[in-house]
Structure formats: C-alpha cells, structure tokens
Design a protein around this motif. Sequence first.
Motif, mmCIF file in Angstrom:
data_model
loop_
_atom_site.group_PDB
_atom_site.id
_atom_site.type_symbol
_atom_site.label_atom_id
_atom_site.label_comp_id
_atom_site.label_asym_id
_atom_site.label_seq_id
_atom_site.Cartn_x
_atom_site.Cartn_y
_atom_site.Cartn_z
ATOM 1 N N ARG A 176 0.720 -3.827 0.057
ATOM 2 C CA ARG A 176 2.043 -4.396 -0.125
ATOM 3 C C ARG A 176 3.088 -3.311 0.092
ATOM 4 N N LEU A 177 4.272 -3.720 0.512
ATOM 5 C CA LEU A 177 5.359 -2.777 0.755
ATOM 6 C C LEU A 177 5.985 -2.341 -0.564
ATOM 7 N N ASN A 178 6.263 -1.057 -0.649
ATOM 8 C CA ASN A 178 7.062 -0.514 -1.755
ATOM 9 C C ASN A 178 8.179 0.323 -1.137
ATOM 10 N N ILE A 179 9.372 0.222 -1.712
ATOM 11 C CA ILE A 179 10.507 0.996 -1.222
ATOM 12 C C ILE A 179 10.883 2.009 -2.298
ATOM 13 N N ALA A 180 10.710 3.303 -1.982
ATOM 14 C CA ALA A 180 10.985 4.371 -2.942
ATOM 15 C C ALA A 180 12.487 4.494 -3.186
ATOM 16 N N THR A 181 12.854 5.288 -4.186
ATOM 17 C CA THR A 181 14.263 5.408 -4.570
ATOM 18 C C THR A 181 15.136 5.983 -3.453
ATOM 19 N N ASP A 182 14.546 6.792 -2.555
ATOM 20 C CA ASP A 182 15.332 7.340 -1.446
ATOM 21 C C ASP A 182 15.296 6.434 -0.210
ATOM 22 N N GLY A 183 14.730 5.223 -0.351
ATOM 23 C CA GLY A 183 14.657 4.285 0.759
ATOM 24 C C GLY A 183 13.433 4.426 1.628
ATOM 25 N N THR A 184 12.524 5.346 1.292
ATOM 26 C CA THR A 184 11.313 5.542 2.080
ATOM 27 C C THR A 184 10.364 4.368 1.867
ATOM 28 N N TYR A 185 9.823 3.843 2.959
ATOM 29 C CA TYR A 185 8.843 2.762 2.868
ATOM 30 C C TYR A 185 7.461 3.350 2.591
ATOM 31 N N GLU A 186 6.727 2.684 1.727
ATOM 32 C CA GLU A 186 5.343 3.044 1.425
ATOM 33 C C GLU A 186 4.507 1.768 1.384
ATOM 34 N N ILE A 187 3.224 1.906 1.680
ATOM 35 C CA ILE A 187 2.289 0.801 1.517
ATOM 36 C C ILE A 187 1.411 1.116 0.311
ATOM 37 N N THR A 188 1.514 0.287 -0.693
ATOM 38 C CA THR A 188 0.775 0.482 -1.938
ATOM 39 C C THR A 188 -0.117 -0.732 -2.190
ATOM 40 N N ARG A 189 -0.854 -0.698 -3.282
ATOM 41 C CA ARG A 189 -1.722 -1.806 -3.716
ATOM 42 C C ARG A 189 -2.656 -2.255 -2.591
ATOM 43 N N ILE A 190 -3.188 -1.277 -1.854
ATOM 44 C CA ILE A 190 -4.106 -1.592 -0.760
ATOM 45 C C ILE A 190 -5.356 -2.256 -1.330
ATOM 46 N N GLY A 191 -5.745 -3.365 -0.734
ATOM 47 C CA GLY A 191 -6.845 -4.167 -1.248
ATOM 48 C C GLY A 191 -6.377 -5.467 -1.865
#
Length: 500
Positions: free
Chosen positions: A88-103
């Motif tokens: 799922r997509l997560n957006i960090a406080t500085d606006g950086t996109y991350e993919i978390t909750r893999i699975g």
Amino acid sequence: MKTNTVTFTHPSVNVLENRTLHCYRNASYSNVPTTIKVGPFDQLVAPFIPVAVVFIYEQSGSLEPIPVRRLQRALELLLDYYSHLTGRLNIATDGTYEITRIGTGAELLVAKCTDRLDSFSLDTPGRISLMDLPGASNALFGPFDASLEGICRDPLFTVQHTRFACGSVALGIRLRHNNCDGNGYFQLIRDLAELYRGLKSDYIPTLARPPHFLSYMSDLDMTSDEKQEALAFKPSLLVIDPLPEAIKAPSQPPPHVVGRILRFTGAELEALKVYATDPSTPNNWVSTFEAISALLYQSIYQARLRYFSEDPSAVSPPDFLTPFDFRGKRFPELPPAYFPNALLCLYTSLSHDMLSHAPLWQIAKHLHDLMRNKVPDAGHLKSTLRWIAAQPDKTRIRSGFRYGNGSIMVSQWVKFDMYAGTEFDDDEKPKLVSTPFTSISLVDGLAYTLPTEMQGKAGGDKQAIDVNLALSEPIWEILERDEQLKQFSTSWSPIGVRSG
C-alpha cells in the motif's frame, strides 16, 4: 468521511466476486523489505493518477478465453516478480512516496455482463469501439477512490475480469502511475500473458526476462553537504512552487470536459506529414506524432481564441507538454526490463502570432526541435534526479509547464505497441486495447495517441491512429467546424464521455 470514490456502473455488468491476490511462491513475504521507497522519477507523478487499460478478447471456437482460475494463478505467479504491488502507498511527512504493508494483496474482481460483446458494436458491425463498451469501458474496471484516504488504503494493482454472455472477455487492468509509466505497464501485461501461456504445461512457468522493479536512486542516501550541493543545481524542466496561497473560488463553474476520439487513417497521416514538412526543404522530416501534435496544438488554440473572443486575455499561456522516456541509450544507467517510471515532461510555448497565423510546418518543426534539442543529457538528468531526492518538501516540485485553459498535453501511447505480446492464448490477439476516459483523465487539453483495433486483426489499416482527446465542451462545438483538422481526420466519435 467523504471520499472521491468513482464507480461507473452499467445495468448489464455485475461484479460477482472480489478476490485478494498474493504471491504464489513467496506468500510469507519473508524475503521482501517491509518498506520500499520509490525513486525520484516516480516522485513526479501524483499518487491519485492511475494507468488503466481495457483489453477485449473475443471468443473463437468452443473454448471460452481466459478462464478466471488460470488467470488468478498467472496473476499470483506475476506477483512473485512484482511483490511490491501487494503493498500500500504511504506518504511520508516530506512528501516522499513509500510502499508499505507489502503482502496486504492486490485485487481481482470477477464480473459478468448479461449482454453479448457484439451487442455493443453500435457504430460499424464487427467493430468494437471504446465508446460502445459498457460505460465507455469504465464499467469494466473496479471502483477507484482518488481521495488521500483511498490512495493509501486501496490496492496498487487491480484487475477486473468481465465475461460477456457470448463468452468473450474484458480485462480492465489498473496500476498506480507512481509505480510505473506506460512502458512499464505494458511490460507487466506482457509478463502476465507469458506466465498465463506457460500454465498450459505441467510445470510452473518462469519469466524469460525478469523485471527490474526497484526504482532508480530509491536507495540514495546523501549527507547534509551532498544535499546542499544537489539543491544548488538548477534543473531545466522542474521548479519549486512558492508556498501556497488561499485559493479563490471561480466566479462561475467551468464548462464540462468531454472526451472524444479522432481517427486518422494511414492515408490521412501520410498527407498530414507532407503538409507539416517545410516545403522548401523536403529532405527534412517530422514524425507522425509531431505532425499530429502540431495540428492539435494550432487547431485547439484557435478554437479557444474564438470562444474567448470578447476577452482573449482569459486564455492562459499556450504551453505544450509531452512526456519523454529515458530508457535505452539516452540514459544507459537504467537496467533492462526497468518497470518503474522513467519519464520527464518536455514543454514549450509558442507565440500567439505563430499559433494564429503560421503554416502548420513551422509549428511541427518547433516540436521536432523540442524532441531532439531540449532533452536533458545524462549528466543533467542525473543531477535533476538528485535535486528531486534532496528536496525537503517534495509536494512543491512542479513542472515548468503552465497548465490552464490555453495549454495542451499530448502523450504518445502508440509507441508502446499495445497489441504485441498481449495474447493470453496462442495467436489470439486482443480485439481492442484502449485506455478509457475517466474522471481522472477528463482534463481539458489532454490527448493520447493510440493504435486502433486494426492492430488486433489480419488486414486492415495498420497505420491508423486514434487520438483520445478531452476538451471543454464549448471548444468541441467550435472545433467541429475547423477545416484544417477535418481535412486530416474525417472520422470523429459522434458522442463523448462527459465530466460531472
């Protein structure tokens, strides 16, 4: 909480099941990082924008194409190679996109259409048009929530399998654009088709050319001094937005945007390219894309001027934008089979006098030079990507392109060869491959060049191109009387998809 979920319904299409998809071999995800950062290329794409394409497969013979069970197995095998798409997509406080909750899982929707596929051939018997399909094909995709809550909650990768009453099948496949561009998207589709075809044997198939799914520079770790050096660079195509000001509500709502399809036959395109080439230097040339772009650029600008004739200052700067793919020789640091985004957008702006009065070849020549002379070299591109990565607030990164009611954006999808390698059963090409007009893509001045359904069958006009074009509704009314545009595109969809 109010969301922006958009579900296009059609009385004949019903979703029967919603299945969660996991990796086939690696269901525990023990070898997959818990968080994957995206790279600077991906950071330039708004997270609410999807890449969505519908693939239509006609039944031939007694066997129904693409049974759900085999498709699900192929999708699970595909996720072994693209396991981050179960996150799922997560957006960090500085606006950086991350993919978390893999699975967490991707999504397969199983649907049924109570009508036959050929009942949607409203224009010409035997020809299926995007506009003819249920909901202009939107009903062949799962729902999409473009709110911040939705884009962080919902799957990155969804597939809707719709079986028509005659046995034919539609696959509506949607990916988040900040995971991949069009090139990466069709690479994934070909990988899926390859794995599906491999399931006809008793062995578990593997990909002959596994993808590279980690984003370029996603692992970049800069010191404070390196960040300052990166921030001192001045990129040619990007800017930093000033701090946002209060947004004033418009005095009246803008007109609805309507998406319609313009068809250019192969013969029309050849005539257009001659018309768009400098007659004094016939050895010079412009590409088909440049000729089409020049024609749209000039015709749409002139139609807008006529609409705003009482107040020409109401037209925004006539900027032109087109994405440029840096795979291959232009930037050899990208590995083969690179799946994530590899795009920057080129842009330019022509004068009122040129767009109003110049012959078409002058506009085409300007766009030809843009595509060849304004593309950053490898060194400039690498510095641009480091500049993106170093930004303390990535939400403020913008293209220098000025979007407004005078601008135009043209994307060259025809170059993806959308029909090649997308056979799920041997030698059974899709009858139609196209991208729909959606609530997200109905943007005034946005156009896609696409191959036509002639690519999916023997014979016919393989050189023909469709242009999916979204414009303000009153601009269409003026454009319909544009003699230059009508000279080279004699076939327009009589109706369109309307926003709102």
